[in-house]
Scaffold this motif. Structure first.
Motif, PDB file in Angstrom:
ATOM      1  N   VAL A   7       1.950  32.473   1.225  1.00  0.00           N
ATOM      2  CA  VAL A   7       0.713  32.291   0.458  1.00  0.00           C
ATOM      3  C   VAL A   7       0.000  31.056   0.999  1.00  0.00           C
ATOM      4  CG1 VAL A   7      -0.302  31.983  -1.834  1.00  0.00           C
ATOM      5  CG2 VAL A   7       1.876  33.238  -1.575  1.00  0.00           C
ATOM      6  N   GLY A   8      -1.013  31.274   1.838  1.00  0.00           N
ATOM      7  CA  GLY A   8      -1.793  30.167   2.382  1.00  0.00           C
ATOM      8  C   GLY A   8      -1.567  29.978   3.869  1.00  0.00           C
ATOM      9  N   PRO A  11      -1.655  24.301   7.747  1.00  0.00           N
ATOM     10  CA  PRO A  11      -0.659  23.955   8.778  1.00  0.00           C
ATOM     11  C   PRO A  11       0.772  24.233   8.329  1.00  0.00           C
ATOM     12  CG  PRO A  11      -1.775  21.992   7.920  1.00  0.00           C
ATOM     13  CD  PRO A  11      -2.531  23.174   7.406  1.00  0.00           C
ATOM     14  N   LYS A  32      -6.665  32.832   1.319  1.00  0.00           N
ATOM     15  CA  LYS A  32      -7.800  33.079   0.414  1.00  0.00           C
ATOM     16  C   LYS A  32      -9.167  32.876   1.101  1.00  0.00           C
ATOM     17  CE  LYS A  32      -8.800  31.638  -4.384  1.00  0.00           C
ATOM     18  NZ  LYS A  32      -8.485  32.808  -5.198  1.00  0.00           N
ATOM     19  N   GLY A  37      -6.240  27.805   8.571  1.00  0.00           N
ATOM     20  CA  GLY A  37      -6.152  26.370   8.876  1.00  0.00           C
ATOM     21  C   GLY A  37      -6.206  25.480   7.646  1.00  0.00           C
ATOM     22  N   GLY A  38      -6.691  26.024   6.513  1.00  0.00           N
ATOM     23  CA  GLY A  38      -6.764  25.217   5.291  1.00  0.00           C
ATOM     24  C   GLY A  38      -7.605  23.980   5.520  1.00  0.00           C
ATOM     25  N   THR A  55      -8.035  14.268  11.434  1.00  0.00           N
ATOM     26  CA  THR A  55      -8.607  13.889  12.731  1.00  0.00           C
ATOM     27  C   THR A  55      -7.631  12.996  13.505  1.00  0.00           C
ATOM     28  OG1 THR A  55      -9.600  12.019  11.613  1.00  0.00           O
ATOM     29  CG2 THR A  55     -11.031  13.930  11.976  1.00  0.00           C
ATOM     30  N   ILE A  56      -6.570  12.537  12.816  1.00  0.00           N
ATOM     31  CA  ILE A  56      -5.623  11.624  13.460  1.00  0.00           C
ATOM     32  C   ILE A  56      -4.295  12.349  13.613  1.00  0.00           C
ATOM     33  CG2 ILE A  56      -4.331   9.458  13.145  1.00  0.00           C
ATOM     34  CD1 ILE A  56      -6.843   8.276  11.990  1.00  0.00           C
ATOM     35  N   SER A 242      -8.017  37.015   1.646  1.00  0.00           N
ATOM     36  CA  SER A 242      -6.994  37.740   0.888  1.00  0.00           C
ATOM     37  C   SER A 242      -6.221  36.758   0.009  1.00  0.00           C
ATOM     38  CB  SER A 242      -6.017  38.442   1.840  1.00  0.00           C
ATOM     39  OG  SER A 242      -6.702  39.311   2.679  1.00  0.00           O
ATOM     40  N   LEU A 283      -1.184  30.398 -10.217  1.00  0.00           N
ATOM     41  CA  LEU A 283      -0.467  31.630  -9.822  1.00  0.00           C
ATOM     42  C   LEU A 283       0.692  31.986 -10.745  1.00  0.00           C
ATOM     43  CD1 LEU A 283      -0.226  31.138  -5.923  1.00  0.00           C
ATOM     44  CD2 LEU A 283      -2.102  32.048  -7.284  1.00  0.00           C
ATOM     45  N   THR A 306     -11.461  12.391  -1.215  1.00  0.00           N
ATOM     46  CA  THR A 306     -12.330  11.881  -0.145  1.00  0.00           C
ATOM     47  C   THR A 306     -13.739  12.428  -0.310  1.00  0.00           C
ATOM     48  OG1 THR A 306     -11.706  13.713   1.307  1.00  0.00           O
ATOM     49  CG2 THR A 306     -10.448  11.685   1.562  1.00  0.00           C
ATOM     50  N   MET A 308     -16.971  13.269   1.871  1.00  0.00           N
ATOM     51  CA  MET A 308     -17.157  13.543   3.294  1.00  0.00           C
ATOM     52  C   MET A 308     -18.636  13.758   3.624  1.00  0.00           C
ATOM     53  SD  MET A 308     -13.848  13.919   3.902  1.00  0.00           S
ATOM     54  CE  MET A 308     -13.957  14.334   5.633  1.00  0.00           C
ATOM     55  N   PHE A 428      -9.447  24.544  -3.205  1.00  0.00           N
ATOM     56  CA  PHE A 428      -8.256  24.813  -4.020  1.00  0.00           C
ATOM     57  C   PHE A 428      -7.244  23.672  -4.021  1.00  0.00           C
ATOM     58  CE2 PHE A 428      -9.556  28.705  -1.560  1.00  0.00           C
ATOM     59  CZ  PHE A 428     -10.514  29.101  -2.478  1.00  0.00           C
ATOM     60  N   PHE A 435      -4.109  14.430  -0.827  1.00  0.00           N
ATOM     61  CA  PHE A 435      -2.829  14.179  -0.163  1.00  0.00           C
ATOM     62  C   PHE A 435      -1.682  14.441  -1.142  1.00  0.00           C
ATOM     63  CE2 PHE A 435      -6.355  11.806   1.420  1.00  0.00           C
ATOM     64  CZ  PHE A 435      -6.329  12.033   2.786  1.00  0.00           C
ATOM     65  N   PRO A 473       2.517  15.460  10.554  1.00  0.00           N
ATOM     66  CA  PRO A 473       3.898  15.510  11.067  1.00  0.00           C
ATOM     67  C   PRO A 473       4.908  15.875   9.980  1.00  0.00           C
ATOM     68  CG  PRO A 473       2.783  13.504  11.795  1.00  0.00           C
ATOM     69  CD  PRO A 473       1.884  14.160  10.804  1.00  0.00           C
ATOM     70  N   ILE A 475       4.268  17.552   7.246  1.00  0.00           N
ATOM     71  CA  ILE A 475       4.035  18.956   6.855  1.00  0.00           C
ATOM     72  C   ILE A 475       4.732  19.894   7.860  1.00  0.00           C
ATOM     73  CG2 ILE A 475       2.213  20.724   6.742  1.00  0.00           C
ATOM     74  CD1 ILE A 475       0.474  18.488   5.389  1.00  0.00           C
TER      75      ILE A 475
HETATM   76  C1  LIG Z   1     -10.338  14.923   4.554  1.00  0.00           C
HETATM   77  C2  LIG Z   1      -8.878  14.929   4.955  1.00  0.00           C
HETATM   78  C3  LIG Z   1      -8.469  14.172   6.029  1.00  0.00           C
HETATM   79  C4  LIG Z   1      -7.121  14.199   6.412  1.00  0.00           C
HETATM   80  N1  LIG Z   1      -6.765  13.491   7.517  1.00  0.00           N
HETATM   81  C5  LIG Z   1      -5.513  13.598   7.997  1.00  0.00           C
HETATM   82  C6  LIG Z   1      -5.191  13.039   9.266  1.00  0.00           C
HETATM   83  O1  LIG Z   1      -6.060  12.455   9.940  1.00  0.00           O
HETATM   84  N2  LIG Z   1      -3.919  13.193   9.728  1.00  0.00           N
HETATM   85  C7  LIG Z   1      -2.971  13.877   9.019  1.00  0.00           C
HETATM   86  O2  LIG Z   1      -1.827  13.993   9.500  1.00  0.00           O
HETATM   87  N3  LIG Z   1      -3.255  14.435   7.820  1.00  0.00           N
HETATM   88  C8  LIG Z   1      -4.497  14.331   7.287  1.00  0.00           C
HETATM   89  N4  LIG Z   1      -4.822  14.962   6.112  1.00  0.00           N
HETATM   90  C9  LIG Z   1      -3.748  15.496   5.234  1.00  0.00           C
HETATM   91  C10 LIG Z   1      -3.110  16.852   5.578  1.00  0.00           C
HETATM   92  O3  LIG Z   1      -2.552  16.805   6.848  1.00  0.00           O
HETATM   93  C11 LIG Z   1      -4.040  18.046   5.512  1.00  0.00           C
HETATM   94  O4  LIG Z   1      -4.696  18.100   4.298  1.00  0.00           O
HETATM   95  C12 LIG Z   1      -3.294  19.387   5.710  1.00  0.00           C
HETATM   96  O5  LIG Z   1      -4.218  20.397   6.047  1.00  0.00           O
HETATM   97  C13 LIG Z   1      -2.522  19.836   4.475  1.00  0.00           C
HETATM   98  O6  LIG Z   1      -1.788  20.977   4.847  1.00  0.00           O
HETATM   99  P1  LIG Z   1      -1.125  21.990   3.830  1.00  0.00           P
HETATM  100  O7  LIG Z   1      -0.522  23.064   4.652  1.00  0.00           O
HETATM  101  O8  LIG Z   1      -0.247  21.251   2.897  1.00  0.00           O
HETATM  102  O9  LIG Z   1      -2.343  22.521   2.922  1.00  0.00           O
HETATM  103  P2  LIG Z   1      -3.760  23.178   3.271  1.00  0.00           P
HETATM  104  O10 LIG Z   1      -4.256  22.737   4.588  1.00  0.00           O
HETATM  105  O11 LIG Z   1      -4.655  22.936   2.112  1.00  0.00           O
HETATM  106  O12 LIG Z   1      -3.421  24.726   3.332  1.00  0.00           O
HETATM  107  C14 LIG Z   1      -3.181  25.490   2.166  1.00  0.00           C
HETATM  108  C15 LIG Z   1      -3.834  26.836   2.338  1.00  0.00           C
HETATM  109  O13 LIG Z   1      -3.529  27.653   1.201  1.00  0.00           O
HETATM  110  C16 LIG Z   1      -4.688  28.433   0.928  1.00  0.00           C
HETATM  111  N5  LIG Z   1      -4.597  28.941  -0.441  1.00  0.00           N
HETATM  112  C17 LIG Z   1      -4.707  28.252  -1.594  1.00  0.00           C
HETATM  113  N6  LIG Z   1      -4.552  29.066  -2.635  1.00  0.00           N
HETATM  114  C18 LIG Z   1      -4.332  30.301  -2.147  1.00  0.00           C
HETATM  115  C19 LIG Z   1      -4.095  31.561  -2.754  1.00  0.00           C
HETATM  116  N7  LIG Z   1      -4.067  31.714  -4.077  1.00  0.00           N
HETATM  117  N8  LIG Z   1      -3.919  32.638  -1.950  1.00  0.00           N
HETATM  118  C20 LIG Z   1      -3.954  32.497  -0.592  1.00  0.00           C
HETATM  119  N9  LIG Z   1      -4.191  31.330   0.017  1.00  0.00           N
HETATM  120  C21 LIG Z   1      -4.365  30.238  -0.749  1.00  0.00           C
HETATM  121  C22 LIG Z   1      -5.819  27.456   1.149  1.00  0.00           C
HETATM  122  O14 LIG Z   1      -7.054  28.122   1.288  1.00  0.00           O
HETATM  123  C23 LIG Z   1      -5.360  26.754   2.414  1.00  0.00           C
HETATM  124  O15 LIG Z   1      -5.789  27.442   3.570  1.00  0.00           O
HETATM  125  C24 LIG Z   1      -6.172  14.971   5.693  1.00  0.00           C
HETATM  126  C25 LIG Z   1      -6.606  15.727   4.603  1.00  0.00           C
HETATM  127  C26 LIG Z   1      -7.941  15.719   4.253  1.00  0.00           C
HETATM  128  C27 LIG Z   1      -8.396  16.592   3.123  1.00  0.00           C
END
Ligand SMILES: Cc1cc2nc3c(=O)[nH]c(=O)nc-3n(C[C@H](O)[C@H](O)[C@H](O)COP(=O)(O)OP(=O)(O)OC[C@H]3O[C@@H](n4cnc5c(N)ncnc54)[C@H](O)[C@@H]3O)c2cc1C
Length: 491
Positions: A7-8, A11, A32, A37-38, A55-56, A242, A283, A306, A308, A428, A435, A473, A475
Motif C-alpha cells: 500500500v503506497g 521510497p 493512490k 515516488g510519494g 533533495t539531500i 489506485s 484504513l 514544511t 514550500m 496524505f 517526518f 537512508p 527508510i
Molecule cells: C519537503 C520534504 C523534504 C524532505 N527532504 C529530505 C531529504 O532531503 N533527505 C531525506 O533523506 N529525506 C527527506 N525527506 C523525508 C523522507 O525521506 C521523504 O518524505 C520520503 O519520501 C518518505 O518516504 P515514505 O516511503 O515513508 O513515504 P511517502 O514518500 O509519503 O510514500 C507513501 C506513499 O503512500 C501513498 N499512499 C498513501 N495512502 C495511500 C492509500 N490509501 N493507498 C495507496 N497509496 C497510498 C502516498 O501517496 C505515497 O506515495 C523530506 C520530506 C519532505 C516532505
C-alpha cells in the motif's frame, strides 16, 4: 509464490517491492496518486523540474546494497554527483561553505574560526565512534524488548549521549555559535529542533562529511523511478491512481485490501508504506485497533511540517546547489515551530538550486529554485489559507536580502506553493508532519511501530513511521529489515 500487496509507492514501498520481487514474490503495489515516488517524486511546471520533497541524499551505499540484493547495480540506473563544498551556510552577514573532506574542513575552520580547527577534529573522532555504536541498532529489527535490551544496544548507550541534545553535543566541542549551529542544524533533516533532537543524531553532520552529499542527475525522484523500473523488470505490478480504502481484517489477521473503486484484492501479506498515522486513521476502524487507537496517535509527538515554494526563474541564478539561510535567533525560530506553533517571523530557509549542478532541471539560461521552510505541523491552529501570501512575501524578501540576489521576484516565470494543509490533504501526511513521529528515544526502536507490525498478523511496515526512522537512508533500511523478516517468516 506468495502474493504481497503493498500500500503506497513511496521510497519505502518501492524498496520493499524491489527486494521481494527479486526473490520471486508476486508484487501488487497500489499507489493512490497518479504517479509513484510519494514525497520522493518529481514536480513539473512547464519546462522547469523539481523534486517534490527530498533533495539531500546521504549514504548512497545503503541504496547500492538494496540494488545488489536485488541483483542490480544502482549505477546502471542513476548518475550520482557529489557536492563539494557540501552546502553554503548563510548566517547574519557571514557565509560558510564547509568542504567535504574532514582534513580540508579542519583547515578551513581554523582559518575562519581561529582555535576551532582542533575542536572539529575532536568532534569527528567522537562522532565516528558514536556511529559505530549506533549502526547495529539501526540495521537490525527492534520488534521485541529482547531486541531492545540486546547487548549491542546497551553497550551503545554511553556513546550515543542519550541525555544530551544535538545542540548540547555541538556546544561541547565548538565555542563559536555559528559552528554550533553548523554542526547541529541537521536535526531539521528529521523535522526536529537541535535543542530537542537527541545527541545521538550528531552522527548526521559526521555522515555528510564522511560519506558525502549526493545528487542524482534528474533529482532524487530518479531513485524511486529506478526502483520502480527494477520491480517491473521482475514482473511486479505497480498500479497508480489506485488508492486503498481499507484493510480487510478477520480477527487479527489481514487477508487483503479494498481499493477506492470498491474492488477487493486478497494477498498473503500486506506491506503498509502509506504514512503510518494517516494509514491507521483512514484504513482501519478505530475499534479494530488496540495499540494505535486515534487517541493514542493524537498524543504522540510529531515532527514539523514544511512550507514550500517551487519557482521557475527566467534567468540563471548565481546560487550554489544547497543553501541554508539561518534566522538571526535560530533557537527562537525552532521554538516557534516545534513548541509554540507560531508562524515564524524570521524563518530559516533552505534553497535548492539544482540547476547549478544539473542542467536537466530547467530550460537553458533559466533556473529552478526549490524553497523549503520548516513550519509548525497541523497540530497548530495556523490558518495557512489566510497566512500563505504574507508568508510567501516574507520568504522572498529574506532570500533577496540575505543571498544578495536582488529583485528575484520580478523574474519568477512560474510558481507553486505547498502548505502544511496541502501535505495533509493532497499528500496524505497525518497533520502534515512530514517526518512522521519525532525521533525521541521514547518513539524510536522498540517504541516505534514495528516492522513486523504488532497490531495485526500478515501486516508489515516500511517508511518513515517504522524502525529505524524518517530520512531516505533509514527508510531504505526499513525496507531491507522488513523484507528480510517477511522472507524469514516463510521459512
Ligand atoms: C519537503 C520534504 C523534504 C524532505 N527532504 C529530505 C531529504 O532531503 N533527505 C531525506 O533523506 N529525506 C527527506 N525527506 C523525508 C523522507 O525521506 C521523504 O518524505 C520520503 O519520501 C518518505 O518516504 P515514505 O516511503 O515513508 O513515504 P511517502 O514518500 O509519503 O510514500 C507513501 C506513499 O503512500 C501513498 N499512499 C498513501 N495512502 C495511500 C492509500 N490509501 N493507498 C495507496 N497509496 C497510498 C502516498 O501517496 C505515497 O506515495 C523530506 C520530506 C519532505 C516532505
Amino acid at each position: 509464490m506468495q502474493k504481497i500487496i503493498i500500500v503506497g509507492g513511496g521510497p519505502g514501498g518501492l524498496a520493499a517491492a524491489m527486494l521481494l520481487s527479486a526473490q520471486g514474490y508476486t508484487i501488487e503495489l497500489y499507489e493512490k496518486q497518479p504517479y509513484i515516488g510519494g514525497r520522493t517524486s518529481s514536480l513539473q511546471m512547464g519546462d522547469f523540474s523539481f523534486d517534490l520533497g527530498p533533495t539531500i541524499f546521504c549514504l548512497p551505499h545503503i541504496l547500492e546494497r538494496l540494488f545488489q540484493l536485488s541483483g542490480r547495480n544502482l549505477k546502471d540506473y542513476v548518475d550520482l554527483k557529489e557536492m563539494d563544498p557540501l552546502y553554503t551556510l548563510i548566517f547574519d552577514g557571514f557565509c560558510f561553505r564547509p568542504k567535504r573532506n574532514i582534513e580540508e574542513l579542519e583547515n578551513q575552520i581554523e582559518r575562519l574560526f581561529p582555535g576551532e580547527g582542533i575542536n572539529c577534529r575532536r568532534f569527528f573522532e567522537h562522532t565516528r565512534k558514536k556511529l559505530e555504536a549506533l549502526l547495529p541498532i539501526l540495521e537490525n529489527k527492534h520488534d521485541s524488548v529482547i531486541d531492545y535490551l540486546r547487548c549491542r544496544s546497551i553497550r551503545a548507550l554511553p556513546e550515543i549521549e542519550m541525555g544530551k541534545t544535538m545542540y548540547e553535543v555541538a556546544a561541547k566541542y565548538f565555542k563559536d555559535e555559528r559552528l554550533r549551529q553548523a554542526f547541529s542544524f541537521q536535526a531539521k533533516y528529521i523535522g526536529m529542533s537541535p535543542w530537542e533532537c537527541p545527541g545521538a543524531f550528531s552522527i548526521l553532520p559526521f555522515i555528510e562529511h564522511e560519506y558525502g552529499i549526493h545528487h542524482p542527475i534528474g533529482g532524487l525522484n530518479q531513485l524511486t523511478k529506478a526502483m520502480a523500473r527494477v520491480v517491473k523488470e521482475y514482473g511486479g505490478n505497480i498500479y497508480t491512481n489506485s488508492g486503498v480504502n481499507k484493510l480487510i481484517i478477520k480477527d487479527k489477521q489481514v487477508t487483503g485490501v479494498q481499493l477506492d473503486n470498491g474492488e477487493i484484492v486478497h494477498g498473503d501479506e500486506v506491506i503498509l508504506n502509506a504514512d503510518f498515522a494517516y494509514a491507521m486513521t483512514t484504513l482501519v476502524d478505530d475499534s479494530k485497533r488496540r495499540k494505535y487507537k486515534n487517541k493514542v496517535l493524537e498524543k504522540k509527538k510529531y515532527t514539523c511540517s514544511t512550507f514550500m515554494i517551487y519557482a521557475g526563474i527566467n534567468y540563471p541564478l548565481s546560487l550554489d546547489h544547497h543553501t541554508f539561510i539561518f534566522s538571526k535567533d535560530f533557537k527562537k525560530y525552532m521554538q516557534d515551530i516545534t513548541k509554540c506553533g507560531n508562524v515564524p517571523k524570521d524563518p530559516s530557509i533552505y534553497l535548492q538550486h539544482a540547476t547549478a549542478t544539473d542542467k536537466t532541471r530547467s530550460p537553458k539560461g533559466k533556473s529552478s529554485l526549490y524553497i523549503l521552510v520548516p513550519v509548525p505541523n497541523n497540530f497548530s491552529n495556523i490558518d495557512w489559507e489566510e497566512e500563505k501570501l504574507t508568508f510567501r512575501q516574507l520568504i522572498w524578501s529574506i532570500i533577496e536580502k540575505k543571498t544578495g540576489v536582488h529583485n528575484i521576484q520580478s523574474h519568477i516565470e512560474m510558481e507553486k506553493i505547498i502548505t502544511p494543509n496541502n501535505w495533509e490533504k493532497d499528500h496524505f501526511v497525518f497533520r502534515g508532519a512530514n517526518f512522521s513521529f519525532s525521533h525521541y528515544f521514547s518513539q524510536l526502536m522498540y517504541f516505534r511501530p514495528h516492522n513486523d507490525f504488532e497490531e495485526f498478523q500478515n501486516v508489515w511496515l516500511v517508511g518513515g513511521g517504522t524502525h529505524p526512522g524518517s530520512g531516505l537512508p533509514t527508510i531504505f533500511e526499513s525496507a531491507r529489515i522488513t523484507a528480510k523478516l517477511l522472507m524469514e517468516s516463510h521459512h
